[in-house]
Design an enzyme around this catalytic site. Structure first.
Site, PDB file in Angstrom:
ATOM      1  N   LEU A  14       0.985  -1.113   0.017  1.00  0.00           N
ATOM      2  CA  LEU A  14      -0.060   0.083  -0.055  1.00  0.00           C
ATOM      3  C   LEU A  14       0.817   1.197  -0.049  1.00  0.00           C
ATOM      4  O   LEU A  14       0.199   2.311  -0.201  1.00  0.00           O
ATOM      5  CB  LEU A  14      -0.994   0.217   1.313  1.00  0.00           C
ATOM      6  CG  LEU A  14      -1.747  -1.396   1.420  1.00  0.00           C
ATOM      7  CD1 LEU A  14      -2.474  -1.394   2.633  1.00  0.00           C
ATOM      8  CD2 LEU A  14      -2.560  -1.666   0.105  1.00  0.00           C
ATOM      9  N   GLU A  56      -7.230   5.643 -11.088  1.00  0.00           N
ATOM     10  CA  GLU A  56      -6.401   6.845 -11.548  1.00  0.00           C
ATOM     11  C   GLU A  56      -5.714   6.345 -12.913  1.00  0.00           C
ATOM     12  O   GLU A  56      -5.629   7.087 -13.922  1.00  0.00           O
ATOM     13  CB  GLU A  56      -5.385   7.458 -10.653  1.00  0.00           C
ATOM     14  CG  GLU A  56      -4.521   8.732 -11.158  1.00  0.00           C
ATOM     15  CD  GLU A  56      -5.526   9.880 -11.220  1.00  0.00           C
ATOM     16  OE1 GLU A  56      -6.620  10.091 -10.818  1.00  0.00           O
ATOM     17  OE2 GLU A  56      -4.960  11.059 -11.864  1.00  0.00           O
ATOM     18  N   TYR A  89       1.608  10.214 -11.352  1.00  0.00           N
ATOM     19  CA  TYR A  89       1.177   9.057 -10.353  1.00  0.00           C
ATOM     20  C   TYR A  89       0.143   8.080 -11.163  1.00  0.00           C
ATOM     21  O   TYR A  89       0.777   7.095 -10.881  1.00  0.00           O
ATOM     22  CB  TYR A  89      -0.080   9.626  -9.179  1.00  0.00           C
ATOM     23  CG  TYR A  89      -0.629   8.546  -8.420  1.00  0.00           C
ATOM     24  CD1 TYR A  89      -0.176   8.155  -7.366  1.00  0.00           C
ATOM     25  CD2 TYR A  89      -1.795   8.312  -9.071  1.00  0.00           C
ATOM     26  CE1 TYR A  89      -0.710   7.387  -6.522  1.00  0.00           C
ATOM     27  CE2 TYR A  89      -2.544   7.410  -8.066  1.00  0.00           C
ATOM     28  CZ  TYR A  89      -1.972   6.928  -6.929  1.00  0.00           C
ATOM     29  OH  TYR A  89      -2.785   6.150  -6.146  1.00  0.00           O
ATOM     30  N   ALA A 101       2.927   4.429  -1.156  1.00  0.00           N
ATOM     31  CA  ALA A 101       3.118   5.149  -2.261  1.00  0.00           C
ATOM     32  C   ALA A 101       3.118   6.499  -2.134  1.00  0.00           C
ATOM     33  O   ALA A 101       2.967   6.903  -0.831  1.00  0.00           O
ATOM     34  CB  ALA A 101       1.999   4.954  -3.178  1.00  0.00           C
ATOM     35  N   SER A 137      -4.866   1.641  -9.052  1.00  0.00           N
ATOM     36  CA  SER A 137      -5.782   2.783  -8.887  1.00  0.00           C
ATOM     37  C   SER A 137      -6.600   3.031 -10.038  1.00  0.00           C
ATOM     38  O   SER A 137      -6.328   2.849 -11.368  1.00  0.00           O
ATOM     39  CB  SER A 137      -4.735   3.954  -8.523  1.00  0.00           C
ATOM     40  OG  SER A 137      -5.596   5.251  -8.504  1.00  0.00           O
TER      41      SER A 137
HETATM   42  P1  NAP Z   1      -1.889   7.174   2.047  1.00  0.00           P
HETATM   43  O1  NAP Z   1      -2.911   7.608   3.400  1.00  0.00           O
HETATM   44  O2  NAP Z   1      -1.278   8.292   1.307  1.00  0.00           O
HETATM   45  O3  NAP Z   1      -0.562   6.515   2.554  1.00  0.00           O
HETATM   46  C1  NAP Z   1       0.528   6.333   1.837  1.00  0.00           C
HETATM   47  C2  NAP Z   1       1.569   5.273   2.651  1.00  0.00           C
HETATM   48  O4  NAP Z   1       2.993   5.159   1.767  1.00  0.00           O
HETATM   49  C3  NAP Z   1       1.951   5.864   4.263  1.00  0.00           C
HETATM   50  O5  NAP Z   1       2.006   5.139   4.972  1.00  0.00           O
HETATM   51  C4  NAP Z   1       3.335   6.496   3.775  1.00  0.00           C
HETATM   52  O6  NAP Z   1       4.322   6.427   4.989  1.00  0.00           O
HETATM   53  C5  NAP Z   1       3.871   5.376   2.791  1.00  0.00           C
HETATM   54  N1  NAP Z   1       5.066   5.677   2.096  1.00  0.00           N
HETATM   55  C6  NAP Z   1       5.376   7.043   1.348  1.00  0.00           C
HETATM   56  N2  NAP Z   1       6.489   6.799   0.838  1.00  0.00           N
HETATM   57  C7  NAP Z   1       7.152   5.811   1.226  1.00  0.00           C
HETATM   58  C8  NAP Z   1       8.225   4.978   0.933  1.00  0.00           C
HETATM   59  N3  NAP Z   1       9.243   5.480   0.364  1.00  0.00           N
HETATM   60  N4  NAP Z   1       8.382   3.845   1.436  1.00  0.00           N
HETATM   61  C9  NAP Z   1       7.716   3.068   2.117  1.00  0.00           C
HETATM   62  N5  NAP Z   1       6.424   3.763   2.280  1.00  0.00           N
HETATM   63  C10 NAP Z   1       6.112   4.774   1.830  1.00  0.00           C
HETATM   64  O7  NAP Z   1      -2.670   6.155   0.992  1.00  0.00           O
HETATM   65  P2  NAP Z   1      -3.748   5.551   1.167  1.00  0.00           P
HETATM   66  O8  NAP Z   1      -5.152   6.212   0.825  1.00  0.00           O
HETATM   67  O9  NAP Z   1      -3.667   4.658   2.286  1.00  0.00           O
HETATM   68  O10 NAP Z   1      -3.672   4.416  -0.060  1.00  0.00           O
HETATM   69  C11 NAP Z   1      -3.035   3.241  -0.152  1.00  0.00           C
HETATM   70  C12 NAP Z   1      -2.523   2.847  -1.267  1.00  0.00           C
HETATM   71  O11 NAP Z   1      -3.749   2.579  -2.082  1.00  0.00           O
HETATM   72  C13 NAP Z   1      -1.662   3.831  -2.118  1.00  0.00           C
HETATM   73  O12 NAP Z   1      -0.688   3.072  -2.728  1.00  0.00           O
HETATM   74  C14 NAP Z   1      -2.558   4.491  -2.923  1.00  0.00           C
HETATM   75  O13 NAP Z   1      -2.070   5.010  -3.788  1.00  0.00           O
HETATM   76  C15 NAP Z   1      -3.496   3.499  -3.320  1.00  0.00           C
HETATM   77  N6  NAP Z   1      -4.875   3.918  -3.773  1.00  0.00           N
HETATM   78  C16 NAP Z   1      -5.616   4.718  -2.831  1.00  0.00           C
HETATM   79  C17 NAP Z   1      -7.058   5.120  -3.094  1.00  0.00           C
HETATM   80  C18 NAP Z   1      -7.836   5.899  -2.319  1.00  0.00           C
HETATM   81  O14 NAP Z   1      -8.713   6.408  -2.577  1.00  0.00           O
HETATM   82  N7  NAP Z   1      -7.408   5.880  -0.957  1.00  0.00           N
HETATM   83  C19 NAP Z   1      -7.404   4.478  -4.384  1.00  0.00           C
HETATM   84  C20 NAP Z   1      -6.730   3.782  -5.089  1.00  0.00           C
HETATM   85  C21 NAP Z   1      -5.463   3.254  -4.986  1.00  0.00           C
HETATM   86  P3  NAP Z   1       4.646   7.770   5.448  1.00  0.00           P
HETATM   87  O15 NAP Z   1       3.971   7.655   6.935  1.00  0.00           O
HETATM   88  O16 NAP Z   1       6.229   7.288   5.926  1.00  0.00           O
HETATM   89  O17 NAP Z   1       5.016   8.897   4.650  1.00  0.00           O
HETATM   90  N1  GDD Z   2      -7.576  17.462  -3.426  1.00  0.00           N
HETATM   91  C1  GDD Z   2      -8.240  18.381  -4.013  1.00  0.00           C
HETATM   92  N2  GDD Z   2      -8.404  19.483  -3.354  1.00  0.00           N
HETATM   93  N3  GDD Z   2      -8.819  18.034  -4.959  1.00  0.00           N
HETATM   94  C2  GDD Z   2      -9.847  18.737  -5.562  1.00  0.00           C
HETATM   95  C3  GDD Z   2      -9.842  20.225  -5.062  1.00  0.00           C
HETATM   96  C4  GDD Z   2      -9.053  20.672  -3.933  1.00  0.00           C
HETATM   97  O1  GDD Z   2      -9.230  21.569  -3.239  1.00  0.00           O
HETATM   98  N4  GDD Z   2     -10.927  20.746  -5.768  1.00  0.00           N
HETATM   99  C5  GDD Z   2     -11.420  19.979  -6.495  1.00  0.00           C
HETATM  100  N5  GDD Z   2     -10.886  18.582  -6.417  1.00  0.00           N
HETATM  101  C6  GDD Z   2     -11.033  17.676  -7.477  1.00  0.00           C
HETATM  102  C7  GDD Z   2      -9.710  17.178  -8.122  1.00  0.00           C
HETATM  103  O2  GDD Z   2      -9.337  17.975  -9.236  1.00  0.00           O
HETATM  104  C8  GDD Z   2     -10.053  15.688  -8.479  1.00  0.00           C
HETATM  105  O3  GDD Z   2     -10.827  15.742  -9.692  1.00  0.00           O
HETATM  106  C9  GDD Z   2     -11.129  15.163  -7.430  1.00  0.00           C
HETATM  107  O4  GDD Z   2     -11.344  16.574  -6.726  1.00  0.00           O
HETATM  108  C10 GDD Z   2     -10.623  14.178  -6.366  1.00  0.00           C
HETATM  109  O5  GDD Z   2      -9.221  14.753  -5.842  1.00  0.00           O
HETATM  110  P1  GDD Z   2      -8.536  14.040  -4.635  1.00  0.00           P
HETATM  111  O6  GDD Z   2      -9.419  13.753  -3.611  1.00  0.00           O
HETATM  112  O7  GDD Z   2      -7.308  14.588  -4.390  1.00  0.00           O
HETATM  113  O8  GDD Z   2      -8.502  12.374  -5.080  1.00  0.00           O
HETATM  114  P2  GDD Z   2      -7.904  11.988  -6.797  1.00  0.00           P
HETATM  115  O9  GDD Z   2      -9.002  11.336  -7.358  1.00  0.00           O
HETATM  116  O10 GDD Z   2      -7.151  12.765  -7.388  1.00  0.00           O
HETATM  117  O11 GDD Z   2      -6.879  10.763  -6.272  1.00  0.00           O
HETATM  118  C11 GDD Z   2      -7.096   9.643  -5.209  1.00  0.00           C
HETATM  119  O12 GDD Z   2      -8.125   8.935  -5.651  1.00  0.00           O
HETATM  120  C12 GDD Z   2      -7.449   7.963  -6.635  1.00  0.00           C
HETATM  121  C13 GDD Z   2      -8.081   6.688  -7.333  1.00  0.00           C
HETATM  122  O13 GDD Z   2      -8.786   7.129  -8.195  1.00  0.00           O
HETATM  123  C14 GDD Z   2      -5.881   9.149  -4.432  1.00  0.00           C
HETATM  124  O14 GDD Z   2      -6.302   8.525  -3.276  1.00  0.00           O
HETATM  125  C15 GDD Z   2      -5.264   8.600  -5.235  1.00  0.00           C
HETATM  126  O15 GDD Z   2      -4.158   7.935  -4.385  1.00  0.00           O
HETATM  127  C16 GDD Z   2      -5.951   7.212  -5.884  1.00  0.00           C
HETATM  128  O16 GDD Z   2      -5.237   6.369  -6.517  1.00  0.00           O
END
Ligand code: NAP
Ligand code: GDD
Length: 341
Positions: free
Chosen positions: A79, A136, A158, A81, A134
């Site tokens: 996880l 994305e 990303y 990233a 993702s």
């Molecule tokens: P998050 O809250 O941003 O957590 C990211 C984690 O990655 C943190 O624990 C961070 O640790 C660790 N990390 C960063 N750089 C690192 C490195 N060099 N070596 C080891 N660990 C490192 O992300 P999340 O929302 O939990 O998401 C988990 C995973 O799912 C990510 O890969 C994300 O891209 C993917 N994902 C998330 C979503 C979503 O909507 N949440 C959707 C699709 C995919 P530190 O505390 O040390 O910075």
């Molecule tokens: N962050 C942010 N801040 N986003 C904004 C804002 C703002 O002020 N205003 C509008 N947005 C719009 C962004 O342009 C984007 O289209 C949408 O809100 C969602 O933005 P984020 O919440 O930053 O998430 P994300 O979709 O770019 O990425 C997240 O979801 C991905 C899966 O689809 C992250 O969790 C990624 O790590 C993950 O892979």
């Protein structure tokens, strides 16, 4: 004997929910934590005192080999990233190294430690690997909703790095017979979501305004649409993928989209406020290339894994607003350990 899981990204949102869930299932859970004095590690330890910590960094191959050797996991969840999309334009090379090459290093650590060679078959006793892919990667979508066969057109460094990790995971499965799978997860949120992401930015903004700590909320593109679900539901899908009979990739989402505008409307309304009085749009928050819409077709996960989301959008938004109202009312400070309710 308890099954053993190693989670990278243990200090992140998903790491915390997954660790909690696996502990409930009787697993021995290890989290890979980086840095010499990472404050997020002590925050994680307070919430999850039963998680064991092993040091390592996705940038450092040797540390990953040592971690796998020490933990001897049955399952590895990658996880870790750089996960905030706008940061990937500012630090594109670092994003490629952590979010992309980090997958290669983790797969190599498993391959080397378990002595897997070319053409092996996915047998029992192998370390099972989950990659956090993702939605994305779909980027400028070619069809809606998106499923496991939809083409990728990533719109950010990303997304490109995630696509590399995704294909590499498939390739290690095909080349070495590893039980390696990717979950293509759509946006999932919670009260533990990082404050930089839009849902948490909005729930915190609403709470600040409600409590008289702020007078406006600045947002970028209000028209972007996402398929938002609850992180607690999504980590169960990760686990199910590693329990399946065959290693396959799955799309995980709710199948419903909402715009950022609708998100703001729902969040302000949950606090009894009118969003139009407080939201200010800010061009500087727009992205160099936007992903206009994402919407999952999670049919395969429903049919093959029996996975379904339980928390609907309005419920999720209300619970995040309520949680941030409590957090800020109690004097919580986002830069301190109290940022996770
Ligand atoms: P998050 O809250 O941003 O957590 C990211 C984690 O990655 C943190 O624990 C961070 O640790 C660790 N990390 C960063 N750089 C690192 C490195 N060099 N070596 C080891 N660990 C490192 O992300 P999340 O929302 O939990 O998401 C988990 C995973 O799912 C990510 O890969 C994300 O891209 C993917 N994902 C998330 C979503 C979503 O909507 N949440 C959707 C699709 C995919 P530190 O505390 O040390 O910075
Ligand atoms: N962050 C942010 N801040 N986003 C904004 C804002 C703002 O002020 N205003 C509008 N947005 C719009 C962004 O342009 C984007 O289209 C949408 O809100 C969602 O933005 P984020 O919440 O930053 O998430 P994300 O979709 O770019 O990425 C997240 O979801 C991905 C899966 O689809 C992250 O969790 C990624 O790590 C993950 O892979």
């Amino acid at each position: 004997m308890a099954r053993r899981a190693l989670i990278t990204g243990i200090t992140g949102q998903d790491g915390s929910y997954l660790a909690e869930y696996l502990l409930e299932q009787g697993y021995e859970v290890w989290g890979l934590a980086r840095g010499q004095a990472n404050p997020r590690v002590s925050r994680m330890r307070k919430l999850l005192s039963d998680v064991r910590v092993v040091r390592g960094d996705l940038l450092d191959q040797g540390s990953l080999i040592s971690a796998v050797e020490r933990v001897q996991p049955d399952e590895v969840y990658n996880l870790g990233a750089i996960s905030f999309v706008p940061m990937s334009w500012e630090q594109a090379e670092l994003t490629a190294e952590v979010t992309g090459m980090g997958v290669l290093r983790m797969l190599e650590a498993i391959r080397v430690c378990s002595g897997v060679s070319r053409g092996a078959s996915t047998g029992s006793g192998q370390i099972r690997f989950y990659q956090a892919s993702s939605s994305e990667m779909f980027g400028q979508v070619s069809e809606t909703p998106q499923n496991e066969r939809t083409a990728f057109h990533p719109r950010s460094p990303y997304g490109v790095a995630k696509a590399y990790g995704h294909f590499l995971t498939q390739n290690y499965r095909e080349s070495y017979g590893m039980f390696a799978v990717s979950g293509i997860l759509f946006n999932h949120e919670s009260p533990r979501r990082g404050a930089e992401f839009v849902t948490r930015k909005v729930s915190l903004g609403v709470a600040r305004i409600k409590l008289g700590l702020a007078t406006e909320l600045r947002l970028g593109n209000l028209e972007a649409r996402r398929d938002w679900g609850f992180a607690g539901d999504y980590v169960k899908a990760m686990h199910l993928m590693l329990q399946a009979g065959t290693p396959e990739d799955y799309v995980i989402g709710t199948g419903r989209m909402k715009s950022v505008r609708e998100l703001a409307e729902a969040a302000f309304s949950a606090a009894g406020l009118d969003w139009e009085r407080y939201v200010v749009t800010d061009q500087t928050l727009h992205r160099p290339a936007e992903v206009d819409l994402l919407c999952a077709d999670p049919k395969k996960a429903r049919v093959q894994l029996g996975w379904e989301p339980n928390v609907a959008f309005d419920e999720l938004v209300a619970l995040m607003v309520e949680s941030d109202l409590k957090l800020l009312s109690a004097g919580g400070d986002l830069d301190q350990d109290s940022s996770w309710p």
